[in-house]
Design a protein around this motif. Sequence first.
Motif, PDB file in Angstrom:
ATOM      1  N   VAL A  65       3.948 -12.462   5.986  1.00 41.26           N
ATOM      2  CA  VAL A  65       2.907 -12.371   4.956  1.00 41.26           C
ATOM      3  C   VAL A  65       2.101 -11.088   5.147  1.00 41.26           C
ATOM      4  CG1 VAL A  65       0.722 -13.355   4.174  1.00 41.26           C
ATOM      5  CG2 VAL A  65       2.711 -14.815   4.421  1.00 41.26           C
ATOM      6  N   PHE A  66       1.705 -10.797   6.376  1.00 41.65           N
ATOM      7  CA  PHE A  66       0.946  -9.574   6.624  1.00 41.65           C
ATOM      8  C   PHE A  66       1.795  -8.340   6.312  1.00 41.65           C
ATOM      9  CE2 PHE A  66      -1.970 -12.283   8.984  1.00 41.65           C
ATOM     10  CZ  PHE A  66      -3.181 -11.752   8.568  1.00 41.65           C
ATOM     11  N   GLU A  67       3.051  -8.386   6.671  1.00 45.60           N
ATOM     12  CA  GLU A  67       3.935  -7.271   6.378  1.00 45.60           C
ATOM     13  C   GLU A  67       4.042  -7.066   4.868  1.00 45.60           C
ATOM     14  OE1 GLU A  67       7.316  -5.003   5.305  1.00 45.60           O
ATOM     15  OE2 GLU A  67       7.230  -7.151   4.960  1.00 45.60           O
ATOM     16  N   LEU A  68       4.134  -8.161   4.116  1.00 43.40           N
ATOM     17  CA  LEU A  68       4.223  -8.059   2.657  1.00 43.40           C
ATOM     18  C   LEU A  68       2.941  -7.453   2.076  1.00 43.40           C
ATOM     19  CD1 LEU A  68       5.832  -8.600   0.076  1.00 43.40           C
ATOM     20  CD2 LEU A  68       4.713 -10.839  -0.021  1.00 43.40           C
ATOM     21  N   TYR A  69       1.784  -7.875   2.557  1.00 42.65           N
ATOM     22  CA  TYR A  69       0.524  -7.311   2.071  1.00 42.65           C
ATOM     23  C   TYR A  69       0.474  -5.805   2.355  1.00 42.65           C
ATOM     24  CZ  TYR A  69      -1.956 -11.433   0.388  1.00 42.65           C
ATOM     25  OH  TYR A  69      -2.372 -12.509  -0.357  1.00 42.65           O
ATOM     26  N   GLN A  70       0.920  -5.392   3.539  1.00 39.02           N
ATOM     27  CA  GLN A  70       0.943  -3.964   3.862  1.00 39.02           C
ATOM     28  C   GLN A  70       1.937  -3.215   2.980  1.00 39.02           C
ATOM     29  OE1 GLN A  70       1.813  -4.418   8.005  1.00 39.02           O
ATOM     30  NE2 GLN A  70      -0.348  -4.436   8.608  1.00 39.02           N
ATOM     31  N   TYR A  71       3.064  -3.820   2.720  1.00 39.95           N
ATOM     32  CA  TYR A  71       4.088  -3.225   1.871  1.00 39.95           C
ATOM     33  C   TYR A  71       3.557  -3.025   0.453  1.00 39.95           C
ATOM     34  CZ  TYR A  71       8.701  -2.764  -0.383  1.00 39.95           C
ATOM     35  OH  TYR A  71       9.783  -2.331  -1.103  1.00 39.95           O
ATOM     36  N   ALA A  73       0.420  -2.840  -0.446  1.00 40.90           N
ATOM     37  CA  ALA A  73      -0.666  -1.846  -0.401  1.00 40.90           C
ATOM     38  C   ALA A  73      -0.118  -0.430  -0.528  1.00 40.90           C
ATOM     39  CB  ALA A  73      -1.468  -2.003   0.888  1.00 40.90           C
ATOM     40  N   LYS A  74       1.006  -0.157   0.136  1.00 37.22           N
ATOM     41  CA  LYS A  74       1.603   1.178   0.073  1.00 37.22           C
ATOM     42  C   LYS A  74       2.321   1.415  -1.254  1.00 37.22           C
ATOM     43  CE  LYS A  74       2.209   1.551   5.015  1.00 37.22           C
ATOM     44  NZ  LYS A  74       3.118   1.399   6.132  1.00 37.22           N
ATOM     45  N   LEU A  75       2.972   0.379  -1.747  1.00 34.27           N
ATOM     46  CA  LEU A  75       3.795   0.493  -2.944  1.00 34.27           C
ATOM     47  C   LEU A  75       2.968   0.540  -4.232  1.00 34.27           C
ATOM     48  CD1 LEU A  75       6.884   0.471  -3.430  1.00 34.27           C
ATOM     49  CD2 LEU A  75       6.706  -2.003  -3.727  1.00 34.27           C
ATOM     50  N   SER A  76       1.855  -0.173  -4.231  1.00 33.27           N
ATOM     51  CA  SER A  76       1.059  -0.326  -5.449  1.00 33.27           C
ATOM     52  C   SER A  76      -0.432  -0.157  -5.130  1.00 33.27           C
ATOM     53  CB  SER A  76       1.319  -1.717  -6.053  1.00 33.27           C
ATOM     54  OG  SER A  76       0.515  -1.923  -7.178  1.00 33.27           O
ATOM     55  N   MET A 104      -7.232  -3.934  -1.393  1.00 31.89           N
ATOM     56  CA  MET A 104      -7.745  -3.152  -2.525  1.00 31.89           C
ATOM     57  C   MET A 104      -7.576  -1.672  -2.230  1.00 31.89           C
ATOM     58  SD  MET A 104     -11.836  -3.649  -2.265  1.00 31.89           S
ATOM     59  CE  MET A 104     -12.686  -3.462  -0.715  1.00 31.89           C
ATOM     60  N   ARG A 105      -7.262  -0.941  -3.276  1.00 31.21           N
ATOM     61  CA  ARG A 105      -7.128   0.510  -3.192  1.00 31.21           C
ATOM     62  C   ARG A 105      -6.191   0.969  -2.077  1.00 31.21           C
ATOM     63  NH1 ARG A 105      -9.633   3.278  -7.278  1.00 31.21           N
ATOM     64  NH2 ARG A 105     -11.407   2.140  -8.075  1.00 31.21           N
ATOM     65  N   GLY A 106      -5.087   0.233  -1.892  1.00 31.55           N
ATOM     66  CA  GLY A 106      -4.073   0.635  -0.935  1.00 31.55           C
ATOM     67  C   GLY A 106      -4.376   0.351   0.514  1.00 31.55           C
ATOM     68  N   LYS A 107      -5.412  -0.444   0.782  1.00 33.95           N
ATOM     69  CA  LYS A 107      -5.786  -0.763   2.169  1.00 33.95           C
ATOM     70  C   LYS A 107      -6.103  -2.247   2.296  1.00 33.95           C
ATOM     71  CE  LYS A 107      -7.876   3.693   3.240  1.00 33.95           C
ATOM     72  NZ  LYS A 107      -6.968   4.564   3.526  1.00 33.95           N
ATOM     73  N   ILE A 108      -6.029  -2.724   3.522  1.00 33.86           N
ATOM     74  CA  ILE A 108      -6.381  -4.116   3.820  1.00 33.86           C
ATOM     75  C   ILE A 108      -7.609  -4.103   4.715  1.00 33.86           C
ATOM     76  CG2 ILE A 108      -5.611  -6.261   4.881  1.00 33.86           C
ATOM     77  CD1 ILE A 108      -2.724  -5.343   4.206  1.00 33.86           C
ATOM     78  N   HIS A 109      -8.627  -4.836   4.299  1.00 36.19           N
ATOM     79  CA  HIS A 109      -9.895  -4.902   5.026  1.00 36.19           C
ATOM     80  C   HIS A 109     -10.121  -6.341   5.482  1.00 36.19           C
ATOM     81  CE1 HIS A 109     -10.854  -1.021   3.107  1.00 36.19           C
ATOM     82  NE2 HIS A 109     -10.287  -1.563   2.036  1.00 36.19           N
TER      83      HIS A 109
END
Length: 127
Positions: A65-71, A73-76, A104-109
Amino acid sequence: MYEFHGWIMIPEYEKNKDAVFEKIKQRIEEYAWVRGVLGITVVNASYHIYTSGYTNHKAQDADEVFELYQYVAKLSPRAYGLLYVWDDEDPNGLANEFQVFVLMRGKIHERRDPFLSPCIPLLDDPK
């Protein structure tokens, strides 16, 4: 116990949204989950990713799940969403609260949860 619930919105105005959709759909299929919920669907011309799981211990799906969120973020970079996690075995002293990850805006906070934490006594009685 490891619990997570999340969603990501890829807005209709995202550049190359159809290509983004196909890449994310393929990544989700590669995970081949047998427990938990993970999917992507179209709602009113926007793409929505959804996930939910509840296991006895943190498992591989949590990392995916974390990998998908990071993916995503970079893709969209216009994608946004939330991921709520409660790990009652958290090694960093957060075993009694939800952790909130904001995309949001390509990053995870990471943020503190003001709604469901502390989980005990808000959600359950002390033992």
